[in-house]
Design a protein around this motif. Structure first.
Motif, PDB file in Angstrom:
ATOM      1  N   GLU A 103       0.830  -1.207   0.000  1.00 24.20           N
ATOM      2  CA  GLU A 103       0.000   0.000   0.000  1.00 24.20           C
ATOM      3  C   GLU A 103       0.864   1.256   0.000  1.00 24.20           C
ATOM      4  O   GLU A 103       0.571   2.229  -0.700  1.00 24.20           O
ATOM      5  CB  GLU A 103      -0.923  -0.014   1.222  1.00 24.20           C
ATOM      6  CG  GLU A 103      -2.025  -1.056   1.140  1.00 24.20           C
ATOM      7  CD  GLU A 103      -2.777  -1.196   2.451  1.00 24.20           C
ATOM      8  OE1 GLU A 103      -3.945  -1.630   2.403  1.00 24.20           O
ATOM      9  OE2 GLU A 103      -2.203  -0.884   3.527  1.00 24.20           O
ATOM     10  N   TYR A 104       1.926   1.209   0.789  1.00 25.89           N
ATOM     11  CA  TYR A 104       2.811   2.373   0.863  1.00 25.89           C
ATOM     12  C   TYR A 104       3.450   2.655  -0.496  1.00 25.89           C
ATOM     13  O   TYR A 104       3.513   3.817  -0.933  1.00 25.89           O
ATOM     14  CB  TYR A 104       3.903   2.154   1.910  1.00 25.89           C
ATOM     15  CG  TYR A 104       4.922   3.268   1.902  1.00 25.89           C
ATOM     16  CD1 TYR A 104       4.619   4.519   2.448  1.00 25.89           C
ATOM     17  CD2 TYR A 104       6.169   3.086   1.303  1.00 25.89           C
ATOM     18  CE1 TYR A 104       5.544   5.549   2.407  1.00 25.89           C
ATOM     19  CE2 TYR A 104       7.097   4.115   1.266  1.00 25.89           C
ATOM     20  CZ  TYR A 104       6.777   5.350   1.815  1.00 25.89           C
ATOM     21  OH  TYR A 104       7.691   6.375   1.759  1.00 25.89           O
ATOM     22  N   LYS A 106       2.326   1.924  -3.415  1.00 26.97           N
ATOM     23  CA  LYS A 106       1.308   2.423  -4.337  1.00 26.97           C
ATOM     24  C   LYS A 106       1.059   3.908  -4.123  1.00 26.97           C
ATOM     25  O   LYS A 106       0.985   4.690  -5.075  1.00 26.97           O
ATOM     26  CB  LYS A 106      -0.006   1.642  -4.157  1.00 26.97           C
ATOM     27  CG  LYS A 106       0.053   0.215  -4.671  1.00 26.97           C
ATOM     28  CD  LYS A 106      -1.284  -0.483  -4.509  1.00 26.97           C
ATOM     29  CE  LYS A 106      -2.327   0.070  -5.457  1.00 26.97           C
ATOM     30  NZ  LYS A 106      -3.582  -0.714  -5.416  1.00 26.97           N
ATOM     31  N   ILE A 107       0.950   4.305  -2.852  1.00 28.45           N
ATOM     32  CA  ILE A 107       0.659   5.703  -2.567  1.00 28.45           C
ATOM     33  C   ILE A 107       1.891   6.583  -2.830  1.00 28.45           C
ATOM     34  O   ILE A 107       1.766   7.730  -3.249  1.00 28.45           O
ATOM     35  CB  ILE A 107       0.138   5.865  -1.120  1.00 28.45           C
ATOM     36  CG1 ILE A 107      -0.763   7.081  -1.010  1.00 28.45           C
ATOM     37  CG2 ILE A 107       1.256   5.940  -0.103  1.00 28.45           C
ATOM     38  CD1 ILE A 107      -1.546   7.152   0.265  1.00 28.45           C
ATOM     39  N   PHE A 110       1.937   7.143  -6.516  1.00 27.33           N
ATOM     40  CA  PHE A 110       0.870   8.079  -6.847  1.00 27.33           C
ATOM     41  C   PHE A 110       1.317   9.520  -6.614  1.00 27.33           C
ATOM     42  O   PHE A 110       1.145  10.393  -7.477  1.00 27.33           O
ATOM     43  CB  PHE A 110      -0.371   7.766  -5.998  1.00 27.33           C
ATOM     44  CG  PHE A 110      -1.487   8.756  -6.145  1.00 27.33           C
ATOM     45  CD1 PHE A 110      -2.453   8.584  -7.125  1.00 27.33           C
ATOM     46  CD2 PHE A 110      -1.574   9.870  -5.308  1.00 27.33           C
ATOM     47  CE1 PHE A 110      -3.484   9.511  -7.272  1.00 27.33           C
ATOM     48  CE2 PHE A 110      -2.598  10.786  -5.452  1.00 27.33           C
ATOM     49  CZ  PHE A 110      -3.554  10.613  -6.433  1.00 27.33           C
ATOM     50  N   TYR A 183      -4.824   7.772   7.944  1.00 23.25           N
ATOM     51  CA  TYR A 183      -3.982   7.276   6.857  1.00 23.25           C
ATOM     52  C   TYR A 183      -4.745   6.320   5.949  1.00 23.25           C
ATOM     53  O   TYR A 183      -4.543   6.286   4.735  1.00 23.25           O
ATOM     54  CB  TYR A 183      -2.738   6.580   7.426  1.00 23.25           C
ATOM     55  CG  TYR A 183      -1.653   7.538   7.854  1.00 23.25           C
ATOM     56  CD1 TYR A 183      -1.071   8.417   6.936  1.00 23.25           C
ATOM     57  CD2 TYR A 183      -1.193   7.563   9.174  1.00 23.25           C
ATOM     58  CE1 TYR A 183      -0.071   9.296   7.326  1.00 23.25           C
ATOM     59  CE2 TYR A 183      -0.189   8.433   9.570  1.00 23.25           C
ATOM     60  CZ  TYR A 183       0.367   9.301   8.637  1.00 23.25           C
ATOM     61  OH  TYR A 183       1.354  10.172   9.022  1.00 23.25           O
ATOM     62  N   PHE A 187      -5.257   6.735   1.919  1.00 22.11           N
ATOM     63  CA  PHE A 187      -4.929   5.692   0.944  1.00 22.11           C
ATOM     64  C   PHE A 187      -6.145   5.350   0.091  1.00 22.11           C
ATOM     65  O   PHE A 187      -6.057   5.259  -1.141  1.00 22.11           O
ATOM     66  CB  PHE A 187      -4.428   4.435   1.659  1.00 22.11           C
ATOM     67  CG  PHE A 187      -4.221   3.270   0.727  1.00 22.11           C
ATOM     68  CD1 PHE A 187      -3.116   3.235  -0.115  1.00 22.11           C
ATOM     69  CD2 PHE A 187      -5.137   2.227   0.683  1.00 22.11           C
ATOM     70  CE1 PHE A 187      -2.927   2.176  -0.996  1.00 22.11           C
ATOM     71  CE2 PHE A 187      -4.950   1.166  -0.190  1.00 22.11           C
ATOM     72  CZ  PHE A 187      -3.845   1.139  -1.031  1.00 22.11           C
ATOM     73  N   THR A 190      -6.860   7.962  -2.597  1.00 15.03           N
ATOM     74  CA  THR A 190      -5.953   7.949  -3.747  1.00 15.03           C
ATOM     75  C   THR A 190      -6.178   6.737  -4.643  1.00 15.03           C
ATOM     76  O   THR A 190      -5.797   6.754  -5.816  1.00 15.03           O
ATOM     77  CB  THR A 190      -4.478   7.947  -3.286  1.00 15.03           C
ATOM     78  OG1 THR A 190      -4.225   6.787  -2.481  1.00 15.03           O
ATOM     79  CG2 THR A 190      -4.167   9.193  -2.472  1.00 15.03           C
ATOM     80  N   GLU A 191      -6.813   5.718  -4.106  1.00 14.96           N
ATOM     81  CA  GLU A 191      -7.086   4.512  -4.886  1.00 14.96           C
ATOM     82  C   GLU A 191      -8.142   4.744  -5.955  1.00 14.96           C
ATOM     83  O   GLU A 191      -8.187   4.022  -6.951  1.00 14.96           O
ATOM     84  CB  GLU A 191      -7.551   3.377  -3.959  1.00 14.96           C
ATOM     85  CG  GLU A 191      -6.434   2.653  -3.247  1.00 14.96           C
ATOM     86  CD  GLU A 191      -5.697   1.695  -4.163  1.00 14.96           C
ATOM     87  OE1 GLU A 191      -6.074   0.519  -4.245  1.00 14.96           O
ATOM     88  OE2 GLU A 191      -4.741   2.150  -4.827  1.00 14.96           O
TER      89      GLU A 191
END
Length: 284
Positions: A103-104, A106-107, A110, A183, A187, A190-191
């Motif tokens: 996840e980190y 990916k963000i 982004f 947080y 996340f 932003t997905e």
């Protein structure tokens, strides 16, 4: 980069149903022995430049006011230092403490793509600061902030600028929300930026039509406020009534706060009426 972050946070800090009244972002406040009428204007954080306008009604009232009163004093020379001092999580928590490695990454990708900023250098920053960085991506246009335009007009007329709360006080409301949830909301947002764009577009449409009840609903559904409207909207509204009353006792004030604070049984319009003030909508 630091100055950009500080500016984004400032304007985020300053970034909604009323029985029988569901419209109106500009209000005259009078009665209860006030020495002069004051005004309440609901703003929106960002808007496309082509859609933005500051009506003559607003400009005239601001020019005549003894002070421009915002959520926080954005003209305070010490504001930059205050923001810098409160930009990071108090106990050094990191975003990596709350998201998986996948996840980190990916963000991080982004943010690099959308802002050019590397999250590896910002891991301890508050979720709301990180959220402020992606707002410009919700509008595919050149944007304008009401707060900035109001500050400029006040500056031209040398109108004093005041705040209803300090940066520290405002952040104390956000601190009541667990970091893990903040947080996670960041996340999730932003997905699905396309969904975010649609929601933000609906927010702007509601603002342009001055449908403050719909604004209240939409703000309550936004990632920062979802499940925390009581803390981030209602309780702050109630905390502002005392300072607003005190200021209005000194003369004509021009209050400019997020439009999401106007409507609702615990919105500023209803709360001021409950205090015995007369509120009259001014059509823009």
């Amino acid at each position: 980069m630091v100055r950009r972050l500080a500016a984004s946070m400032c304007f985020l800090l300053v970034t909604l149903s009323v029985t029988g009244q569901t419209e109106g972002v500009f209000w005259k406040i009078s009665g209860k022995g006030l020495p002069a009428a004051s005004y309440l204007f609901g703003t929106i954080h960002l808007m496309c430049k082509d859609d933005f306008r500051l009506s003559k009604q607003i400009q005239q009232r601001l020019v005549q006011a003894e002070a421009l009163v915002m959520e926080i004093d954005l003209d305070d020379p010490e504001l930059y230092g205050e923001v810098m001092a409160n930009m990071y999580n108090e106990n050094g928590e990191k975003i990596t403490d709350f998201l998986s490695v996948k996840e980190y990454q990916k963000i991080r990708s982004f943010l690099l793509e959308r802002t050019g900023m590397d999250l590896d250098r910002m891991q301890e920053m508050r979720p709301m600061v990180l959220m402020s960085l992606i707002y410009p991506n919700l509008l595919e246009c050149e944007t304008v902030a009401f707060e900035k335009e109001l500050l400029q007009l006040a500056g031209e007329k040398e109108t004093p600028v005041l705040g209803l709360e300090s940066v520290e006080k405002q952040l104390s409301f956000f601190d009541r929300i667990p970091l893990a949830e903040q947080y996670r909301s960041f996340f999730t947002y932003t997905e699905d930026m396309e969904k975010g764009k649609l929601e933000f577009g609906e927010l702007i449409d509601s603002y342009r039509s001055e449908d403050i009840s719909r604004l209240l609903q939409l703000v309550g559904e936004s990632p920062e406020y979802r499940a925390y409207q009581e803390i981030l909207v209602d309780q702050r509204n109630e905390s502002w009534i005392g300072p607003m009353t005190e200021l209005m006792g000194k003369g004509a004030m021009f209050f400019a706060v997020g439009a999401g604070h106007l409507a609702g049984e615990r919105g500023l319009i209803r709360l001021l009426k409950n205090e015995g003030f007369l509120l009259e909508r001014i059509y823009l």
